[in-house]
Structures are given as structure tokens and as C-alpha cells.
Design a protein around this motif. Structure first.
Motif, PDB file in Angstrom:
ATOM      1  N   UNK A 189     -21.173  44.794 -10.174  1.00 30.91           N
ATOM      2  CA  UNK A 189     -21.233  43.951  -9.130  1.00 30.91           C
ATOM      3  C   UNK A 189     -22.212  42.777  -9.234  1.00 30.91           C
ATOM      4  N   UNK A 190     -23.468  42.976  -9.849  1.00 33.30           N
ATOM      5  CA  UNK A 190     -24.558  41.984  -9.967  1.00 33.30           C
ATOM      6  C   UNK A 190     -23.988  41.173 -11.171  1.00 33.30           C
ATOM      7  N   UNK A 191     -23.336  41.748 -12.113  1.00 41.35           N
ATOM      8  CA  UNK A 191     -22.909  41.065 -13.286  1.00 41.35           C
ATOM      9  C   UNK A 191     -21.947  39.941 -12.954  1.00 41.35           C
ATOM     10  N   UNK A 192     -20.922  40.261 -11.868  1.00 35.90           N
ATOM     11  CA  UNK A 192     -19.927  39.374 -11.438  1.00 35.90           C
ATOM     12  C   UNK A 192     -20.588  38.312 -10.515  1.00 35.90           C
ATOM     13  N   UNK A 193     -21.551  38.685  -9.764  1.00 36.93           N
ATOM     14  CA  UNK A 193     -22.103  37.790  -8.698  1.00 36.93           C
ATOM     15  C   UNK A 193     -22.889  36.849  -9.404  1.00 36.93           C
ATOM     16  N   UNK A 219     -18.868  48.002   4.921  1.00 34.23           N
ATOM     17  CA  UNK A 219     -18.469  47.384   3.533  1.00 34.23           C
ATOM     18  C   UNK A 219     -19.326  46.160   3.230  1.00 34.23           C
ATOM     19  N   UNK A 220     -19.649  45.246   4.469  1.00 37.79           N
ATOM     20  CA  UNK A 220     -20.302  43.948   4.149  1.00 37.79           C
ATOM     21  C   UNK A 220     -21.835  44.431   3.895  1.00 37.79           C
ATOM     22  N   UNK A 221     -22.114  45.405   4.492  1.00 34.84           N
ATOM     23  CA  UNK A 221     -23.435  45.908   4.090  1.00 34.84           C
ATOM     24  C   UNK A 221     -23.657  46.463   2.502  1.00 34.84           C
ATOM     25  N   UNK A 222     -22.477  47.265   1.848  1.00 32.39           N
ATOM     26  CA  UNK A 222     -22.455  47.541   0.703  1.00 32.39           C
ATOM     27  C   UNK A 222     -22.655  46.384  -0.206  1.00 32.39           C
ATOM     28  N   UNK A 223     -21.994  45.201   0.191  1.00 37.52           N
ATOM     29  CA  UNK A 223     -22.067  43.818  -0.196  1.00 37.52           C
ATOM     30  C   UNK A 223     -23.379  43.373  -0.768  1.00 37.52           C
ATOM     31  N   UNK A 224     -24.249  43.824   0.358  1.00 38.49           N
ATOM     32  CA  UNK A 224     -25.663  43.178   0.225  1.00 38.49           C
ATOM     33  C   UNK A 224     -26.135  44.350  -0.950  1.00 38.49           C
ATOM     34  N   UNK A 225     -25.822  45.612  -1.060  1.00 34.56           N
ATOM     35  CA  UNK A 225     -26.230  46.377  -2.175  1.00 34.56           C
ATOM     36  C   UNK A 225     -25.959  45.913  -3.376  1.00 34.56           C
ATOM     37  N   UNK A 227     -25.651  42.812  -4.273  1.00 37.80           N
ATOM     38  CA  UNK A 227     -26.286  41.767  -4.724  1.00 37.80           C
ATOM     39  C   UNK A 227     -25.686  40.185  -3.636  1.00 37.80           C
ATOM     40  N   UNK A 228     -24.749  40.483  -3.108  1.00 39.22           N
ATOM     41  CA  UNK A 228     -24.344  39.428  -2.375  1.00 39.22           C
ATOM     42  C   UNK A 228     -25.085  39.087  -1.140  1.00 39.22           C
ATOM     43  N   UNK A 232     -21.972  35.836   2.276  1.00 35.95           N
ATOM     44  CA  UNK A 232     -21.119  36.325   1.090  1.00 35.95           C
ATOM     45  C   UNK A 232     -20.512  37.565   1.325  1.00 35.95           C
ATOM     46  N   UNK A 233     -21.354  38.581   1.529  1.00 38.98           N
ATOM     47  CA  UNK A 233     -20.873  39.936   1.843  1.00 38.98           C
ATOM     48  C   UNK A 233     -19.616  40.000   2.753  1.00 38.98           C
ATOM     49  N   UNK A 234     -20.084  39.289   4.114  1.00 40.15           N
ATOM     50  CA  UNK A 234     -19.033  39.317   5.311  1.00 40.15           C
ATOM     51  C   UNK A 234     -17.833  38.705   4.536  1.00 40.15           C
ATOM     52  N   UNK A 235     -18.052  37.427   4.102  1.00 37.81           N
ATOM     53  CA  UNK A 235     -16.738  36.680   3.634  1.00 37.81           C
ATOM     54  C   UNK A 235     -15.878  37.273   2.452  1.00 37.81           C
TER      55      UNK A 235
END
Length: 307
Positions: A189-193, A219-225, A227-228, A232-235
Motif C-alpha cells: 500500500x505504501x509503494x502504491x501510494x 476501512x478509512x482508518x485502515x487507509x491511514x495505516x 499511508x493515505x 484520501x482514506x475516506x475518498x
């Protein structure tokens, strides 16, 4: 108007399991999702030197499953306290490694891609990854498998994919299902971001069991994990998925292959017409009427859409 429009929170990767599909979809809808994509997967068949049998004429050897069908009754929706009408889409994920294989040509000629709402490719080699990003293929999503990925995600390749309006998927189910996959998923996920700079990234479950589903805000909170950023995590479970569904619809109907051309047409008096401000592209984008500035419908302002 888009034929299929995504609404609310989205999970665009519910793996199709014909036996337990309905309970998983109902569980996702009860958690707060409104748009669901049921995903079927196919893989490139492994070529074997021992299997070089002659095939019958017209037999390509390619078997593509038909799109899954799911009907939810009003009683089932009320039982799970689902008040909003759901949007159920179909998705096909194609995993392949050999970019020169005839597998993709057979898949395209079979006409199976036109039966699905969303098409995702999962490259398993660097050559396949470059082909998906560069070639003009009927694809909407680039998905990555943490178990098969042995190549570097290039920022240049992702930028080419973004120019073609492709989207990148991060699945969170491996983090929940296996602790050994948690770190690999976070690294991916960090590589993609970092390579995509936060653009065109969405998060889905990629699961076929109810226990691995999580609420949209979780899931949005997982997005923070992953790297988003917070926005961006909510979007990644909301507006980005809406844009993806719209881009997929444009691909199916061919709107992504059209271009706007400004031409000068003659009016009823044989004169070439051109409304004021035509040289300013901002005025051209705002201009939606098919009449001239004086309101005469017989004198076109010269806008047309051509292939």
C-alpha cells in the motif's frame, strides 16, 4: 447520464462464492455499504510442453465464467435493516504473467469482457505490469497480489496508467485473515501510494467471508495505516470508487475513445459563424447550447463530437 451510478460507500471486490455469496453481500450492505461489486477471477493457464494436443477448429480452450447474478428481495433487505436501495455490479479480475501470450487475445475475442461492469487485471510479472499500464487494453483496475508480486512498482508506469484513467486497488482482507500478510500488505500500500502520489487509489475487502468485512469508517482508518491521508482514506471507499464506476461505464460505451473537435460551420446566410470567446477554452467548456449567441437555432456554434 451514466447507466450504472455508484452511490454511498463502496466495496468493489466481494469475491464470488456461489454458496455463501448472499450472506456476505447482505452483511456488507448492513455495515453501511451501498455499492457492491461481485468479483470473479480467472488466471492464465499454465503452459505445459507435455500438453501439445491438437484442438478442434474453433476451440480456443478459454473458459470465462458468466457474471454472477444475485437478487435481493425486499424482505431480506428489511430483515438486515437496509433502507437504501443497493447497487450491485459485476467484476472480472484477470491474473496473468506472460505479456506475449495468446491468452489475452483469446479473452478479448471471446467477448466475455463486455458482460462485466468492471474489468481488473492482476499482473504477475514486470512485463505484464508494463503492458497493462502502457497498452490500450480494456481494463479499469490494476490489482496486485502480495504473494505473486516480484517486481518494482514504477512511478512512471503508474503515471501512464493514471493518464488512461486506471485505478489501483488495495485489499484489506489479507491483513485481517493472516497476520503474516499484514506487513506485506502495508508495504504494498505504501509503494502504491508513494508511486501514484495518492491518486486513483481505492480500498476494497477482497473477501468471501463475512468475518473479514469491516465498516466503511474502519476501512478509512485502515487507509491511514496504509499511508493515505485522512481525506484520501475516506475518498478511497467513497468518491474515488464513484469515479471508477463512471470511468468503467465510459469505457464500455466507448466515450473514452471520443474527442471534442471545434469546427466552423456556415449559417443559413452562407457565412462562417464563430461566437465570441471561442479562442478561450474556458468558454468552450461552459458552452453547452447548440445555438449561437443571438439565440438563433438555425445558426450552429460549431460544436460536435466525433470519434
Amino acid at each position: 447520464m451514466c447507466e450504472v451510478e455508484a452511490k454511498g460507500f463502496c466495496d468493489l471486490n466481494i469475491s464470488a462464492n456461489d454458496n455463501d455469496l448472499k450472506p456476505v453481500v447482505l452483511k456488507a450492505l448492513s455495515l453501511g455499504y451501498q455499492t457492491i461489486a461481485i468479483n470473479r477471477e480467472i488466471s492464465e493457464p499454465e503452459s505445459s510442453s507435455n500438453e501439445k494436443k491438437k484442438k478442434k477448429k474453433g476451440d480456443s480452450g478459454l473458459q470465462v465464467p458468466s457474471p454472477p447474478t444475485l437478487k435481493l428481495t425486499e424482505d431480506e433487505l428489511k430483515k438486515h435493516k437496509i433502507k437504501r436501495p443497493p447497487v450491485i455490479l459485476t467484476r472480472l479480475t484477470v491474473a496473468y504473467a506472460d505479456k506475449g501470450s495468446a491468452f489475452l487475445h483469446k479473452l478479448r475475442d471471446s467477448g466475455a469482457l463486455t458482460k462485466y461492469d468492471i474489468i481488473a487485471f492482476r499482473p504477475r510479472s514486470e512485463g505484464a505490469f508494463r503492458q497493462v499500464c502502457q497498452a490500450n487494453m480494456d481494463v479499469d483496475i490494476i490489482s496486485f497480489d502480495i504473494g505473486d508480486r516480484d517486481f518494482r512498482i514504477s512511478r512512471k508506469m503508474l503515471n501512464l496508467a493514471i493518464e488512461r484513467d486506471l485505478y489501483f486497488e488495495i485489499c484489506y482482507a489479507p491483513c485481517i485473515a493472516r497476520s503474516s500478510s499484514r506487513q506485506d500488505t502495508i508495504v504494498l500500500a505504501h509503494d502504491i501510494y508513494q508511486s501514484a502520489r495518492g491518486r486513483n487509489i481505492f480500498i476494497s475487502s477482497g473477501t468471501k467471508v463475512t468475518t473479514h468485512l469491516r465498516q466503511p469508517y474502519d476501512v478509512a482508518n485502515l487507509g491511514r495505516l496504509f499511508g493515505l491521508s485522512e481525506g484520501a482514506a475516506k475518498e478511497a471507499v467513497l468518491t474515488t470508487c464513484h469515479d471508477l464506476v463512471y470511468a468503467a461505464w465510459c469505457r464500455r460505451v466507448g466515450l473514452n475513445k471520443c474527442s471534442a473537435v471545434v469546427v466552423n460551420l456556415e449559417n443559413s446566410r452562407g457565412q462562417t459563424t464563430k461566437f465570441k470567446g471561442l479562442d478561450d477554452p474556458r468558454n468552450c467548456l461552459k458552452r453547452k447550447r447548440s445555438v449561437n449567441d443571438e439565440g438563433d437555432p438555425g445558426e450552429s456554434n460549431g460544436f460536435m463530437i466525433v470519434d
